[in-house]
Design a protein around this motif. Structure first.
Motif, PDB file in Angstrom:
ATOM      1  N   SER A  45       6.411  13.911 -67.645  1.00 24.44           N
ATOM      2  CA  SER A  45       6.194  15.355 -67.632  1.00 24.44           C
ATOM      3  C   SER A  45       6.439  15.932 -66.243  1.00 24.44           C
ATOM      4  O   SER A  45       7.035  17.006 -66.092  1.00 24.44           O
ATOM      5  CB  SER A  45       4.780  15.668 -68.108  1.00 24.44           C
ATOM      6  N   GLN A  51      10.178  16.105 -65.562  1.00 19.98           N
ATOM      7  CA  GLN A  51      10.789  17.213 -66.287  1.00 19.98           C
ATOM      8  C   GLN A  51      10.462  18.544 -65.620  1.00 19.98           C
ATOM      9  O   GLN A  51      11.309  19.442 -65.512  1.00 19.98           O
ATOM     10  CB  GLN A  51      10.298  17.220 -67.740  1.00 19.98           C
ATOM     11  N   HIS A  52       9.219  18.641 -65.106  1.00 19.66           N
ATOM     12  CA  HIS A  52       8.819  19.873 -64.434  1.00 19.66           C
ATOM     13  C   HIS A  52       9.615  20.073 -63.155  1.00 19.66           C
ATOM     14  O   HIS A  52      10.069  21.185 -62.850  1.00 19.66           O
ATOM     15  CB  HIS A  52       7.329  19.812 -64.121  1.00 19.66           C
TER      16      HIS A  52
END
Length: 487
Positions: free
Chosen positions: A469, A472-473
């Motif tokens: 995550s 991806q951020h």
């Protein structure tokens, strides 16, 4: 040195069961080999067996600690561990096994009769045996149970059909030497016989055994002299023979008073095999080879006969009257054997488990308010077989206890979440949701159980998801930055 031992304390320990193995089959080109952990081996039993060649308990006197073999642990590739070797202990015919509290556990009579005094521990199951549709590859195995350990008392009660009773130096040893091949110690002082002597007597077609018991004195049934230690050797005798000394020089003694004193001791002795005064009893007036003794024997014969005794004047030295005596004893022995054969065989008693027997009990803990104690063979055995350093094994234990009904019983008794529950020496916190025995629950990772995961720290899967995550951020931020620069 006297080497006759008829009472010992034996410390017996059965073998421990072998642990099960938690293994997964690994082979090239077989990625889903599945669990292949084998079961452990059973622990060896400690068994007592009647051996006609054993006559005393001397071996156990020198070696009171006896232990059977342990079971071997299981291994991968479905290899089960070897069973522990049973320890077979030879005991004499007539050995009685007592528990530490004095209760009788077994009465071993008859060659080859066996009694398992301590049972070996159960073997632990490997993860292959624990696999199911829900647990396709268990990451744990069950531990082997420890074997039973007891302290028992072995007591020998000689197996003779005729027992000689009488005062010290009444001629019992001389009599048994005269009618059998036994060669006991004979001397002209009291308490020459310190241990029971057994002899085999033949009278016509009848052969029977006879026991020379150490001399009795007044107070023997209360432990005076040697009587208390050796009166038990006449318990199994079918016939008792009073040997009365007609040539004694002790003042205040005569055949009548000696007989009354011995009968009193027999009456006071508490036998586990029935009243000794119920046995057929004959009277032998010994030492009639002495003229004064013969006169005394003739004088008291009428009175003894009037009391219901069959009287035989004998002499162990000259063998006078021994033939008539041995044939009379043989007749009583034959009658006893016929009565024993006529007794109906013992019936097998079946004790089925009660319908309402759940196999466990739950009671409030008297030492702690709101706590409970669980007892029962199954819960205690399951706890002993659990690896508490393996969460999956603990969850499996919780499921088993829930299916047995332990959680429901705790709830009926008002147990609150977090209440202490004791099984053996283990204390658990009562959490009804930890062991719901849910058929839909399937473990995710071997060796873990999500229902027991109270740690707030994220596991490996959570950490990996968080890492993806974050990546991806960051990628999204870089894309927005590039767009702003281009504009």
């Amino acid at each position: 040195m006297v080497n006759f031992v008829d009472r010992v304390v034996l410390h017996v320990t059965a073998g421990n069961g072998g642990h099960g193995c938690a293994s997964v089959h690994r082979e090239k080109f077989k990625p889903l080999g599945g669990p292949d952990g084998g079961n452990g081996g059973r622990g060896g039993d400690v068994v007592l067996v009647v051996d006609p060649q054993a006559h005393t308990l001397l071996d156990f006197h020198h070696h009171p600690h006896q232990k059977a073999g342990n079971g071997r642990p299981g291994a991968g590739k479905h290899r089960s561990g070897a069973d522990g070797e049973d320890l077979v202990l030879a005991v004499p015919n007539g050995t009685v096994v007592h528990a530490a509290d004095g209760s009788v556990l077994a009465d071993l009579t008859g060659a080859g009769n066996r009694y398992v005094v301590a049972r070996g521990g159960r073997a632990g199951l490997g993860n292959a045996a624990l696999a199911s549709t829900r647990r396709k590859a268990p990451g744990f195995a069950l531990l082997g149970e420890p074997g039973e350990a007891f302290d028992v008392v072995l007591e020998l009660k000689s197996m003779a059909e005729v027992g000689l009773v009488g005062f010290p130096s009444a001629g019992k040893s001389s009599l048994i030497a005269a009618v059998s091949a036994a060669r006991p110690k004979i001397a002209d002082y009291p308490f020459t016989t310190l241990v029971p002597n057994l002899g085999v007597v033949s009278a016509g077609d009848t052969t029977f055994t006879i026991a020379d018991v150490p001399g009795l004195i007044p107070g023997a049934a209360q432990g005076k002299g040697l009587g208390l230690d050796f009166l038990r050797h006449v318990e199994r005798c079918a016939v008792l023979l009073h040997v009365l000394d007609c040539a004694t020089l002790d003042p205040g003694r005569d055949p009548i008073s000696d007989l009354e004193a011995i009968e009193e001791e027999l009456a006071q002795y508490e036998s586990s095999l029935g009243d000794l005064l119920d046995r057929p009893r004959l009277v032998a007036l010994n030492k009639v080879d002495v003229p004064e003794a013969r006169e005394l024997a003739e004088f008291v014969t009428e009175e003894l006969t009037g009391r219901g005794y069959r009287v035989f004047p004998i002499s162990a030295v000259s063998h006078a009257g021994l033939r008539e005596l041995t044939f009379a004893l043989a007749g009583l022995v034959e009658q006893f054997r016929a009565d024993q054969d006529a007794i109906a065989p013992a019936r097998i008693v079946l004790s089925p488990k009660a319908v309402d027997d759940s196999g466990f009990t739950v009671e409030p803990d008297p030492d702690e308010a709101g706590a409970f104690i669980v007892r029962g063979s199954k819960p205690e055995r399951w706890v002993r077989q659990t690896q508490f350093d393996n969460d999956e094994a603990v969850g499996y234990l919780a499921d088993r206890l829930a299916r047995l009904g332990v959680e429901d019983q705790l709830a009926k008794l008002g147990a609150m979440p977090g209440a202490s529950v004791t099984i053996l020496d283990y204390v658990f916190d009562f959490q009804p949701t930890a062991g719901m025995a849910d058929e839909d629950y399937s473990p995710t990772r071997r060796g873990t159980d999500d229902r027991l995961d109270n740690d707030a720290r994220p596991n490996a899967d959570d950490r990996l998801a968080a890492k993806k995550s974050r990546r991806q951020h960051l990628s999204d931020e870089d894309l927005l930055l590039e767009r702003a620069v281009s504009e």
